[in-house]
Design a protein around this motif. Structure first.
Motif, mmCIF file in Angstrom:
data_model
loop_
_atom_site.group_PDB
_atom_site.id
_atom_site.type_symbol
_atom_site.label_atom_id
_atom_site.label_comp_id
_atom_site.label_asym_id
_atom_site.label_seq_id
_atom_site.Cartn_x
_atom_site.Cartn_y
_atom_site.Cartn_z
ATOM 1 N N ASN A 118 0.828 -1.202 0.000
ATOM 2 C CA ASN A 118 0.000 0.000 0.000
ATOM 3 C C ASN A 118 0.871 1.265 0.000
ATOM 4 O O ASN A 118 0.587 2.230 -0.713
ATOM 5 C CB ASN A 118 -0.933 -0.005 1.201
ATOM 6 N N VAL A 119 1.932 1.237 0.789
ATOM 7 C CA VAL A 119 2.837 2.381 0.828
ATOM 8 C C VAL A 119 3.517 2.562 -0.530
ATOM 9 O O VAL A 119 3.665 3.688 -1.024
ATOM 10 C CB VAL A 119 3.876 2.211 1.951
ATOM 11 N N VAL A 120 3.896 1.473 -1.164
ATOM 12 C CA VAL A 120 4.584 1.560 -2.451
ATOM 13 C C VAL A 120 3.640 2.081 -3.539
ATOM 14 O O VAL A 120 4.025 2.914 -4.370
ATOM 15 C CB VAL A 120 5.186 0.190 -2.823
ATOM 16 N N TRP A 121 2.387 1.594 -3.558
ATOM 17 C CA TRP A 121 1.407 2.141 -4.516
ATOM 18 C C TRP A 121 1.256 3.651 -4.297
ATOM 19 O O TRP A 121 1.220 4.437 -5.259
ATOM 20 C CB TRP A 121 0.045 1.469 -4.349
ATOM 21 N N SER A 122 1.168 4.056 -3.032
ATOM 22 C CA SER A 122 1.005 5.481 -2.725
ATOM 23 C C SER A 122 2.272 6.268 -3.042
ATOM 24 O O SER A 122 2.201 7.447 -3.403
ATOM 25 C CB SER A 122 0.620 5.664 -1.255
ATOM 26 N N MET A 123 3.416 5.623 -2.893
ATOM 27 C CA MET A 123 4.678 6.264 -3.264
ATOM 28 C C MET A 123 4.648 6.649 -4.743
ATOM 29 O O MET A 123 5.106 7.733 -5.136
ATOM 30 C CB MET A 123 5.831 5.294 -2.979
ATOM 31 N N ALA A 124 4.088 5.772 -5.574
ATOM 32 C CA ALA A 124 4.004 6.042 -7.007
ATOM 33 C C ALA A 124 3.075 7.215 -7.310
ATOM 34 O O ALA A 124 3.218 7.872 -8.348
ATOM 35 C CB ALA A 124 3.528 4.791 -7.740
ATOM 36 N N GLN A 125 2.128 7.480 -6.411
ATOM 37 C CA GLN A 125 1.211 8.605 -6.600
ATOM 38 C C GLN A 125 1.770 9.907 -6.031
ATOM 39 O O GLN A 125 1.673 10.965 -6.659
ATOM 40 C CB GLN A 125 -0.124 8.304 -5.920
ATOM 41 N N LEU A 126 2.335 9.837 -4.831
ATOM 42 C CA LEU A 126 2.756 11.043 -4.129
ATOM 43 C C LEU A 126 4.172 11.479 -4.484
ATOM 44 O O LEU A 126 4.516 12.656 -4.367
ATOM 45 C CB LEU A 126 2.637 10.827 -2.617
ATOM 46 N N HIS A 127 4.999 10.523 -4.891
ATOM 47 C CA HIS A 127 6.388 10.832 -5.287
ATOM 48 C C HIS A 127 6.698 10.085 -6.589
ATOM 49 O O HIS A 127 7.634 9.271 -6.637
ATOM 50 C CB HIS A 127 7.362 10.405 -4.187
ATOM 51 N N PRO A 128 5.930 10.347 -7.644
ATOM 52 C CA PRO A 128 6.071 9.528 -8.857
ATOM 53 C C PRO A 128 7.457 9.551 -9.473
ATOM 54 O O PRO A 128 7.911 8.547 -10.032
ATOM 55 C CB PRO A 128 5.025 10.138 -9.811
ATOM 56 N N GLN A 129 8.158 10.673 -9.348
ATOM 57 C CA GLN A 129 9.480 10.780 -9.955
ATOM 58 C C GLN A 129 10.526 9.958 -9.212
ATOM 59 O O GLN A 129 11.616 9.721 -9.731
ATOM 60 C CB GLN A 129 9.923 12.256 -10.012
ATOM 61 N N ARG A 130 10.197 9.476 -7.996
ATOM 62 C CA ARG A 130 11.152 8.686 -7.206
ATOM 63 C C ARG A 130 10.992 7.185 -7.435
ATOM 64 O O ARG A 130 11.788 6.397 -6.930
ATOM 65 C CB ARG A 130 10.999 8.974 -5.697
ATOM 66 N N VAL A 131 9.954 6.789 -8.163
ATOM 67 C CA VAL A 131 9.660 5.356 -8.358
ATOM 68 C C VAL A 131 9.975 4.963 -9.797
ATOM 69 O O VAL A 131 9.272 5.349 -10.732
ATOM 70 C CB VAL A 131 8.179 5.049 -8.037
ATOM 71 N N ARG A 132 11.043 4.190 -9.977
ATOM 72 C CA ARG A 132 11.426 3.729 -11.318
ATOM 73 C C ARG A 132 10.498 2.596 -11.755
ATOM 74 O O ARG A 132 9.980 2.597 -12.876
ATOM 75 C CB ARG A 132 12.874 3.249 -11.296
ATOM 76 N N LYS A 133 10.319 1.623 -10.901
ATOM 77 C CA LYS A 133 9.397 0.508 -11.102
ATOM 78 C C LYS A 133 8.865 0.135 -9.733
ATOM 79 O O LYS A 133 9.476 0.462 -8.707
ATOM 80 C CB LYS A 133 10.099 -0.710 -11.725
ATOM 81 N N LEU A 134 7.743 -0.602 -9.701
ATOM 82 C CA LEU A 134 7.248 -1.052 -8.406
ATOM 83 C C LEU A 134 6.752 -2.485 -8.502
ATOM 84 O O LEU A 134 6.280 -2.931 -9.554
ATOM 85 C CB LEU A 134 6.166 -0.123 -7.871
#
Length: 316
Positions: A118-134
């Protein structure tokens, strides 16, 4: 930096470091860093510990990744703030963004199981530029409900649903779990469970007081001791406070793009109580879905198969 109790791990496991990020100090385990390594951040679920990734860390490191595994706030020897709102999704994802800053990375591959997913999905929303892949294990992306989460779940599942109970009766379940820490964890971390109808009452409290576990153990007694020792130290309230922010998270995500644009791998346990998401590709258009023949504790039940699925996808 803070002094912390020494944890003795029964398997080879990286030594812990205490790293100050985002107003707290996190206990972080990492493999050696080199200039050629790609960072991969492994996020545990509830009620877990960074040690849940013990089987994946060596293979990921051997494949060339700088593996970073935090005990997230509220767990292990990481800080456990008292304020409930110190565990909302903006703060939890902020910890991970700050962890990347600490290591000097612009982005990383993020892997999460259960609450960590859940945190990782939200990471992709709130900090999209920090997530290369999930990569998410067990918990598929949860689209925002028409009403706040707890109200929505209470209408569907009733007041004894553990998400609802944690919120509507604060402190009640915490006390039961604290008083039965080892029994609760032993009864919860099981696989090959028999098909039985749900018992009345609150599931997690029932597990804490059950006379005997069902199915087969997911981990050895030595591995279980690592988890039990960690929760005897922290208690369960700080980790349960993650659940007590679900409605707050609902409001925090109100104006965020609901589509996950990054490449994603979703790994299900075919025997898990959490069903596969219907039409996941509508909100996660770049997703690959994999199902393994196991229950909820995917990376611990089928460690080799989980690691292979992760490395195969990353290598595509």
């Amino acid at each position: 930096m803070q002094s912390t109790p020494t944890t003795h791990f029964p398997n080879p496991f990286p030594a812990p470091e205490q790293i100050a990020v985002n107003g707290v100090t996190l206990e972080v385990f990492q493999t050696p860093q080199s200039g050629t390594h790609t960072p991969i951040v492994l996020c545990h679920g509830w009620p877990e510990h960074a040690y849940a990734w013990r089987h994946q860390i060596p293979a990921l490191a051997a494949a060339g990744y700088h593996v970073i595994v935090p005990n997230q706030r509220g767990y292990g020897n990481s800080d456990c703030p008292k304020d409930v709102t110190a565990y909302d999704i903006a703060v939890l994802t902020g910890d991970l963004a700050a962890l990347l800053d600490h290591f000097g990375y612009a982005d990383a591959v993020f892997v999460g199981h259960d609450w960590g997913a859940n945190v990782v999905w939200s990471m992709a929303q709130l900090h999209p530029q920090r997530v290369r892949k999930l990569i998410a294990l067990a918990l598929p992306y949860q689209p925002r409900t028409p009403m706040p989460w707890i109200e929505f779940m209470e209408q569907i599942f009733g007041p004894e649903n553990y998400f609802v109970h944690f919120n509507r009766q604060p402190g009640v379940a915490d006390t039961v779990l604290d008083e039965n820490t080892e029994a609760f964890l032993r009864n919860l971390f099981r696989k090959d469970l028999p098909a039985t109808p749900p018992a009345p009452g609150m599931m997690m409290m029932n597990l804490a007081t059950a006379p005997a576990p069902l199915g087969q153990p997911v981990m050895s007694e030595a591995d279980l001791a690592v988890l039990a020792n960690a929760f005897r130290q922290t208690g369960f309230t700080s980790s349960i406070n993650w659940y007590r922010n679900l409605d707050r998270n609902w409001h925090l995500l109100a104006d965020v793009d609901p589509v996950i644009h990054q490449p994603a791998l979703m790994i299900y346990g075919a025997q898990d109580m959490i069903p596969p998401a219907e039409n996941l590709q509508e909100l996660v258009p770049n997703v690959t879905e994999v199902s393994l023949n196991c229950g909820h504790w995917i990376q611990q039940e089928l460690p080799a198969e989980t690691t292979k699925a992760i490395l195969d996808w990353l290598g595509e």
